[in-house]
Design an enzyme around this catalytic site. Structure first.
Site, PDB file in Angstrom:
ATOM      1  N   PRO A  48       0.827  -1.206   0.000  1.00  0.00           N
ATOM      2  CA  PRO A  48       0.000   0.000   0.000  1.00  0.00           C
ATOM      3  C   PRO A  48       0.860   1.254   0.000  1.00  0.00           C
ATOM      4  O   PRO A  48       1.871   1.331   0.694  1.00  0.00           O
ATOM      5  CB  PRO A  48      -0.796  -0.136   1.296  1.00  0.00           C
ATOM      6  CG  PRO A  48      -0.848  -1.604   1.554  1.00  0.00           C
ATOM      7  CD  PRO A  48       0.468  -2.129   1.083  1.00  0.00           C
ATOM      8  N   GLU A  49       0.442   2.248  -0.778  1.00  0.00           N
ATOM      9  CA  GLU A  49       1.194   3.491  -0.886  1.00  0.00           C
ATOM     10  C   GLU A  49       0.640   4.529   0.080  1.00  0.00           C
ATOM     11  O   GLU A  49      -0.300   4.266   0.832  1.00  0.00           O
ATOM     12  CB  GLU A  49       1.180   3.967  -2.337  1.00  0.00           C
ATOM     13  CG  GLU A  49       1.746   2.910  -3.272  1.00  0.00           C
ATOM     14  CD  GLU A  49       1.819   3.330  -4.738  1.00  0.00           C
ATOM     15  OE1 GLU A  49       1.955   4.535  -5.023  1.00  0.00           O
ATOM     16  OE2 GLU A  49       1.755   2.434  -5.607  1.00  0.00           O
TER      17      GLU A  49
ATOM     18  N   LYS B 286       4.756   5.254   4.006  1.00  0.00           N
ATOM     19  CA  LYS B 286       4.124   3.944   3.939  1.00  0.00           C
ATOM     20  C   LYS B 286       4.081   3.234   5.293  1.00  0.00           C
ATOM     21  O   LYS B 286       3.733   2.055   5.362  1.00  0.00           O
ATOM     22  CB  LYS B 286       4.878   3.057   2.943  1.00  0.00           C
ATOM     23  CG  LYS B 286       4.924   3.599   1.523  1.00  0.00           C
ATOM     24  CD  LYS B 286       5.718   2.672   0.621  1.00  0.00           C
ATOM     25  CE  LYS B 286       5.829   3.237  -0.786  1.00  0.00           C
ATOM     26  NZ  LYS B 286       6.609   2.349  -1.676  1.00  0.00           N
TER      27      LYS B 286
ATOM     28  N   ARG C 246      11.318  -2.809 -10.358  1.00  0.00           N
ATOM     29  CA  ARG C 246       9.867  -2.648 -10.269  1.00  0.00           C
ATOM     30  C   ARG C 246       9.262  -2.596 -11.661  1.00  0.00           C
ATOM     31  O   ARG C 246       9.798  -1.925 -12.562  1.00  0.00           O
ATOM     32  CB  ARG C 246       9.517  -1.350  -9.522  1.00  0.00           C
ATOM     33  CG  ARG C 246      10.075  -1.263  -8.123  1.00  0.00           C
ATOM     34  CD  ARG C 246       9.511  -2.329  -7.210  1.00  0.00           C
ATOM     35  NE  ARG C 246       8.068  -2.288  -7.114  1.00  0.00           N
ATOM     36  CZ  ARG C 246       7.409  -1.537  -6.239  1.00  0.00           C
ATOM     37  NH1 ARG C 246       8.066  -0.756  -5.405  1.00  0.00           N
ATOM     38  NH2 ARG C 246       6.105  -1.559  -6.196  1.00  0.00           N
TER      39      ARG C 246
END
Length: 338
Positions: free
Chosen positions: A2-3, A50, A305
């Site tokens: 989750p950001e 985060k 990523r």
């Protein structure tokens, strides 16, 4: 994982429990004994990027939070839109695994202090969420599809805390670590803080390395994750591998504008119950109808990523030709092609 916008929402869901005592515990955590929370009082919550920080104390006396980011204008504007009995997660699927999901713990107040920091009354719990990490309030997560084994087993919470006020919190897919010292919170690097330091961010982006590496550097863009990275670069019309040193200051400023605007819009949507709309992330075609390229990008020897970009809307710069293109007039546009 989750950001920033998701973790801010988690913080908002936890905040109403501040001032209440833990009266019952459960969960599958092996490294953190759930029973160690029994009889503790939740005294404060903080959020940075985060990470979520929860302060527990054996004493009933409440200390006013010294740094509560949700007291900022964003929270004031959207607080009334939020409900406390909803699930907050960036993913529609859940990862199975773990032990029995039924909460455990003594209904009585037998104070058990296992696996909590020794010495000092103040105890801070740092919570870092995994890919499918989430917090549920007064309900448990349920399987939305069959897992790899073909069964519909519900996700197992790592930690369940029942409070004296009658409600409970269930933490899923997260890493929790105790600390006896207060968290180090730097709002100047937090993309959702009103104290976010744009000058510091621009200086970091202006280096020779690709901007997609710098955007994920939590020292300058705390809370920024892969979704925000992809969307901000697309909206700014910048190739992920463009060295920041080749981009003019107006384009770098536009990129920071998109980072902040997309993040704030995402957070606002969460409080209003709207699903976040993405233009490039996990897409096959960009809004202009061009085929999207997907590739794992990251610094040599570092974490790679998955990155999505449009070669036509986000042309790659030549090292011999620094960019001189002026930024777009607004923070969002549906078709970023020139």
């Amino acid at each position: 994982m989750p950001e920033g916008p998701s973790v801010r929402k988690f913080h908002h869901l936890v905040s109403p429990f501040v001032g209440q005592q833990v009266v019952k515990t459960g969960g599958s955590s092996k490294k953190l004994n759930p029973a160690g929370f029994q009889c503790l009082w939740l005294q404060d919550t903080q959020v940075h990027g985060k990470k979520l920080f929860l302060r527990f104390d054996p004493d009933e006396e409440i200390v006013s939070p010294g740094n509560n980011p949700l007291s900022e204008p964003l929270q004031k504007e959207w607080k009334e839109e939020a409900g406390h009995h909803q699930e907050v997660s960036d993913q529609s699927s859940r990862s199975p695994g773990g032990d029995d999901a039924v909460p455990s713990g003594d209904d009585g107040l037998q104070c058990l202090w296992g696996d909590t920091p020794a010495g000092g009354a103040e105890r801070w719990l740092q919570v870092s969420f995994g890919l499918f990490g989430s917090i549920w309030v007064n309900e448990f997560s349920r399987a939305k599809k069959a897992n790899k084994r073909g069964d519909w087993r519900d996700p197992v919470p790592r930690l369940v805390l029942h409070f004296g006020g009658g409600g409970f919190l269930a933490f899923y897919n997260c890493r929790m670590v105790w600390s006896s010292s207060s968290p180090v919170v730097r709002p100047t690097s937090d993309i959702l803080s009103e104290k976010f330091h744009r000058g510091q961010a621009l200086e970091a982006l202006g280096r020779e390395q690709p901007v997609c590496y710098t955007l994920l550097d939590q020292r300058y863009f705390s809370g920024l994750g892969n979704i925000i990275k992809n969307e901000a670069l697309f909206r700014a019309g910048i190739h992920p591998l463009s060295p920041g040193s080749l981009l003019g200051l107006p384009r770098l400023e536009a990129l920071v504008d998109h980072v902040v605007a997309f993040s704030e819009g995402w957070l606002q949507g969460k409080f209003q119950g709207r699903q976040q709309h993405t233009q490039i992330y996990q897409k096959e075609w960009c809004p202009a109808g061009h085929q999207v390229v997907k590739e794992a990008l990251g610094p040599p020897g570092g974490f790679q990523r998955l990155t999505w970009w449009c070669p036509q809307c986000q042309p790659r710069l030549s090292p011999d030709e620094p960019e001189q293109v002026a930024p777009s007039s607004g923070p969002f546009y549906a078709e970023p092609c020139p």
